[in-house]
Write an enzyme that holds these catalytic residues in place. Structure first.
Site, PDB file in Angstrom:
ATOM      1  CD  GLU A 173      -3.477   5.943  -0.968  1.00 36.92           C
ATOM      2  OE1 GLU A 173      -3.978   5.000  -1.794  1.00 36.92           O
ATOM      3  OE2 GLU A 173      -3.901   6.901  -0.593  1.00 36.92           O
ATOM      4  CD  GLU A 304      -2.727  10.698  -1.544  1.00 38.75           C
ATOM      5  OE1 GLU A 304      -4.165  10.283  -1.695  1.00 38.75           O
ATOM      6  OE2 GLU A 304      -1.786   9.922  -2.151  1.00 38.75           O
TER       7      GLU A 304
END
Length: 501
Positions: A173, A304
């Site tokens: 991320e 995720e």
């Protein structure tokens, strides 16, 4: 009655076992208390790993485990987590609850856990606050079988032989908690860092995962690929094996999220509608990937995914502990069916997270352990692992729901054929109230025997430590074999598996 047409002879792709992967982060009680209790714990364990949890996870045939994060990965310095535990550096987990991380679970413990689980390893490196040297030395420490400073250090810490890294994530991320980078900046950092994720042995060719987009950030995907592949020399083959995608379902939006156990019909359909959005995300990000990788050699890595609700009352908000209902079971069933159907592009997916965090498959409380509705879906769906996706088509039905913006189909499916020749059919009934009759017909197969299983209950049904079996996988018998196929009556709020010979 709805008809499901199955062409068991038309293979559409291969379902990598890794599509059923999991994720464990240093977050809340996922690692500590959930997976790892330490060698001196009164809770039964093997080398510190909870025996009950490991056995339960082995039963759903965990194919791959991602660690140490998540946001934690980009503040994790691996040397803090090796050597004698009493000498390991303590740190503050700034992302998750502000608690002290004592680093008693580190590299050696992760590989011990994966060995006990019998699964592949997915290590996530630190780009946000780490260095190229740090990442390079970690790979050397783990995988080099020879004489070198890092290999010697590993041996000093009690591990003679190297381990195998199957997948390595270069940052996490990096558009957000991993450094708030622009896609162009991150892509150039990715090019540099991945260069030093070296293959030290021909039998350990590490697959490198590039940090991809958050939800529908198609600009990130486009610019990362454009920059990463700009003027790449011939010698730089193996630049990228996968590009990640993260997507969480928040029925009431990112800020509010909504309760995990107290919700109405409208929230049920909102949640399932948003779970179905995964298909659009895969299609649109996949179209961009096709421009740079038409042969689909780079896998989409959905590392995720899951439902993210408001934390349970009275718990640390930074621990992301939530309950798990039949609604989660349906969200899992829908997502796995979608991922199955896109197995030509999606090569791995990792539910967030494994234990005690978000949409976990297991919850623990001291020595107690319960299996969630999501666990039982993974247990049923394990037959899809390493099977061939085959063509299937459901007759269109009137969409159902309470709001125009969140209407959903009543049924949704995916079908595979295993190496044993058994046809695996997973079907979800998304209705809160209505049973649906289904007729399954095949191209050539004349079903001789059918075994079926179901996870069902009222929409808020969930397991507790006082009542651990409220929701469980059970035999499903509301079907009959006919000359033309299989006729079944699917209850509302249900996930069903048919195993057909």
């Amino acid at each position: 009655m709805v008809k499901l047409y199955v062409n068991e002879k038309e293979k559409k792709g291969h379902i990598n076992p890794e599509l059923y992967g999991h994720f464990s982060e240093h977050l809340g009680r996922c690692i500590y208390e959930g997976l790892y209790v330490g060698e001196d714990s009164e809770i039964p364990n093997k080398n510190g790993m909870r025996t009950d949890v490991v056995e339960a996870l082995r039963a759903i045939e965990i194919p791959v485990l991602r660690w140490p994060g998540g946001c934690f990965a980009d503040e994790y310095h691996w040397k803090d987590g090796i050597g004698p535990k009493e000498k390991r550096k303590k740190m503050v987990n700034t992302h998750w609850g502000g608690v002290v991380e004592d680093n008693s679970f580190g590299t050696h413990e992760f590989f011990e856990l994966c060995d006990q689980l019998g699964c592949k390893t997915y290590v996530n490196g630190n780009v946000g606050s780490g260095t190229v040297q740090e990442m390079s030395e970690w790979v050397e420490y783990i995988t080099f079988d020879g004489m070198s400073p890092m290999a010697d250090l590993r041996k000093e810490n009690g591990r003679e032989k190297p381990w195998k890294i199957d997948y390595f994530g270069v940052g996490n991320e990096n558009w957000g908690c991993g450094g708030n980078m622009t896609p162009q900046y991150y892509a150039n950092e990715y090019r540099r860092y991945q260069t030093y994720v070296r293959n030290y042995h021909p039998e350990n060719l590490i697959k490198k995962i590039c940090g991809g987009a958050n939800v529908a950030d198609y600009y990130w995907t486009k610019e990362v690929l454009k920059t990463a592949f700009d003027n790449v020399p011939e010698c730089a083959h193996g630049l990228m094996d996968g590009l990640s995608l993260h997507y969480y379902v928040h029925p009431e939006g990112w800020q509010i999220k909504g309760s995990a156990t107290q919700f109405d019909d409208a929230a049920w359909y909102k949640t399932l509608s948003k779970a179905l959005y995964m298909e659009e995300l895969i299609n649109k990000h996949g179209t961009i990937m096709d421009e740079y990788d038409p042969e689909k050699t780079i896998g989409m890595i959905v590392d995720e995914w899951g439902c993210w609700f408001t934390v349970e009352e009275g718990t640390n908000p930074g621990f992301l502990y939530q309950q798990n209902t039949i609604r989660d079971a349906l969200a899992a069933g829908l997502t796995l069916n979608i991922i199955n159907k896109h197995c030509d592009r999606v090569k791995m997916a990792n539910l967030a997270q494994m234990v005690n965090v978000l949409q976990s498959v297991i919850l623990t409380e001291g020595p107690k352990m319960i299996l969630t509705p999501t666990y039982h879906v993974f247990h049923m769906y394990r037959y899809h692992q390493d099977a061939d996706l085959v063509a299937s088509h459901l007759e269109e039905t009137e969409p159902i729901g309470t709001e125009e913006a969140y209407m959903v189909p009543q049924l949704q499916e995916s079908v595979s054929v295993g190496a044993d020749g058994i046809v695996n059919i997973t079907v979800n009934n998304l209705s809160v109230t209505d049973e649906k009759e289904l007729f399954i017909s095949f191209m050539e197969l004349k079903p001789a025997s059918v075994e079926a299983f179901i996870v069902t209950g009222n929409m808020t049904a969930h397991n507790t430590f006082e009542e651990p079996d409220t929701v469980k996988e059970e035999k499903f018998e509301a079907f009959e074999i006919t000359e033309q196929g299989i006729k079944a009556a699917l209850p509302p709020c249900s996930v069903v598996l048919f195993r057909v010979k």
